[in-house]
Design a protein around this motif. Structure first.
Motif, mmCIF file in Angstrom:
data_model
loop_
_atom_site.group_PDB
_atom_site.id
_atom_site.type_symbol
_atom_site.label_atom_id
_atom_site.label_comp_id
_atom_site.label_asym_id
_atom_site.label_seq_id
_atom_site.Cartn_x
_atom_site.Cartn_y
_atom_site.Cartn_z
ATOM 1 N N SER A 15 74.191 -20.748 -0.752
ATOM 2 C CA SER A 15 73.641 -19.403 -0.615
ATOM 3 C C SER A 15 72.120 -19.453 -0.635
ATOM 4 C CB SER A 15 74.143 -18.534 -1.770
ATOM 5 O OG SER A 15 73.443 -17.311 -1.804
ATOM 6 N N ARG A 16 71.517 -18.746 0.294
ATOM 7 C CA ARG A 16 70.053 -18.692 0.362
ATOM 8 C C ARG A 16 69.484 -18.180 -0.967
ATOM 9 N NH1 ARG A 16 66.701 -15.803 5.114
ATOM 10 N NH2 ARG A 16 67.021 -17.833 6.042
ATOM 11 N N HIS A 17 70.098 -17.159 -1.527
ATOM 12 C CA HIS A 17 69.635 -16.585 -2.794
ATOM 13 C C HIS A 17 69.613 -17.638 -3.904
ATOM 14 C CE1 HIS A 17 69.072 -13.500 -5.874
ATOM 15 N NE2 HIS A 17 69.987 -14.143 -6.581
ATOM 16 N N SER A 63 76.565 -21.117 -5.708
ATOM 17 C CA SER A 63 76.587 -20.304 -4.489
ATOM 18 C C SER A 63 77.936 -19.621 -4.306
ATOM 19 C CB SER A 63 76.275 -21.164 -3.261
ATOM 20 O OG SER A 63 74.956 -21.647 -3.307
ATOM 21 N N ARG A 64 79.030 -20.375 -4.524
ATOM 22 C CA ARG A 64 80.367 -19.779 -4.398
ATOM 23 C C ARG A 64 80.542 -18.637 -5.393
ATOM 24 N NH1 ARG A 64 81.859 -25.104 -3.646
ATOM 25 N NH2 ARG A 64 82.464 -25.347 -5.841
ATOM 26 N N TYR A 66 78.171 -16.830 -6.847
ATOM 27 C CA TYR A 66 77.282 -15.732 -6.460
ATOM 28 C C TYR A 66 77.888 -14.927 -5.312
ATOM 29 C CZ TYR A 66 73.392 -13.297 -4.288
ATOM 30 O OH TYR A 66 72.604 -12.329 -3.711
ATOM 31 N N GLU A 67 78.375 -15.609 -4.290
ATOM 32 C CA GLU A 67 78.972 -14.910 -3.146
ATOM 33 C C GLU A 67 80.221 -14.141 -3.557
ATOM 34 O OE1 GLU A 67 77.541 -14.456 -0.320
ATOM 35 O OE2 GLU A 67 75.950 -15.938 -0.517
ATOM 36 N N GLU A 70 79.010 -11.025 -5.403
ATOM 37 C CA GLU A 70 78.443 -10.065 -4.455
ATOM 38 C C GLU A 70 79.535 -9.390 -3.639
ATOM 39 O OE1 GLU A 70 75.061 -8.905 -3.947
ATOM 40 O OE2 GLU A 70 75.287 -9.662 -5.988
ATOM 41 N N SER A 71 80.551 -10.131 -3.262
ATOM 42 C CA SER A 71 81.669 -9.551 -2.520
ATOM 43 C C SER A 71 82.382 -8.503 -3.360
ATOM 44 C CB SER A 71 82.644 -10.655 -2.105
ATOM 45 O OG SER A 71 83.746 -10.117 -1.437
ATOM 46 N N ILE A 91 84.955 -15.336 0.746
ATOM 47 C CA ILE A 91 83.673 -14.642 0.715
ATOM 48 C C ILE A 91 83.411 -13.788 1.944
ATOM 49 C CG2 ILE A 91 82.635 -16.339 -0.808
ATOM 50 C CD1 ILE A 91 81.167 -17.466 1.621
ATOM 51 N N ASN A 92 84.232 -13.896 2.968
ATOM 52 C CA ASN A 92 84.030 -13.107 4.181
ATOM 53 C C ASN A 92 84.957 -11.900 4.236
ATOM 54 O OD1 ASN A 92 81.987 -14.743 5.153
ATOM 55 N ND2 ASN A 92 83.428 -16.157 6.048
#
Length: 115
Positions: A15-17, A63-64, A66-67, A70-71, A91-92
């Protein structure tokens, strides 16, 4: 200790964040990172000591998580079953958008139109 280098880290699963916000935690305050495409692939250009495989794995795990968070935040779905928690998060997941009016446009576009 390793020498400071400039290198590209592939962005798959990162994740960019997380990468932009945590690279100095892993590599120290003098390290820097920015999004960068190399040979047509997205990733990150890092200036600092080389990340270890374990550090890259930690960034991917963070990252996983965080995503996933956020989801959940975006969908407002707090009722995750215990079986869903044990499997790999998807995550999608689609995010419902409230539609207004007969033209069926998202509300955020309607507000921009007024200006």
């Amino acid at each position: 200790m390793s020498q400071v280098q400039q290198y590209w880290l592939p962005g798959y699963g990162l994740s960019r964040h997380i990468v932009l916000g945590h690279i100095q935690y892993f590599l120290g305050p003098s390290a820097s990172v920015r999004p960068y495409s190399y040979q047509g692939r997205d990733g990150y250009l890092i200036v600092g000591v080389p990340l270890t495989r374990e550090q890259i794995d930690d960034l991917a795990t963070m990252s996983r998580e965080y995503e996933r968070q956020e989801s959940v935040r975006m969908t407002g779905d707090t009722g995750i079953s215990s079986s869903a928690r044990q499997s790999e998060p998807y995550i999608n997941e689609i995010v419902p958008v409230r539609i207004s009016g007969s033209r069926r446009r998202p509300i955020e576009h309607e507000s921009r139109r007024a200006y």
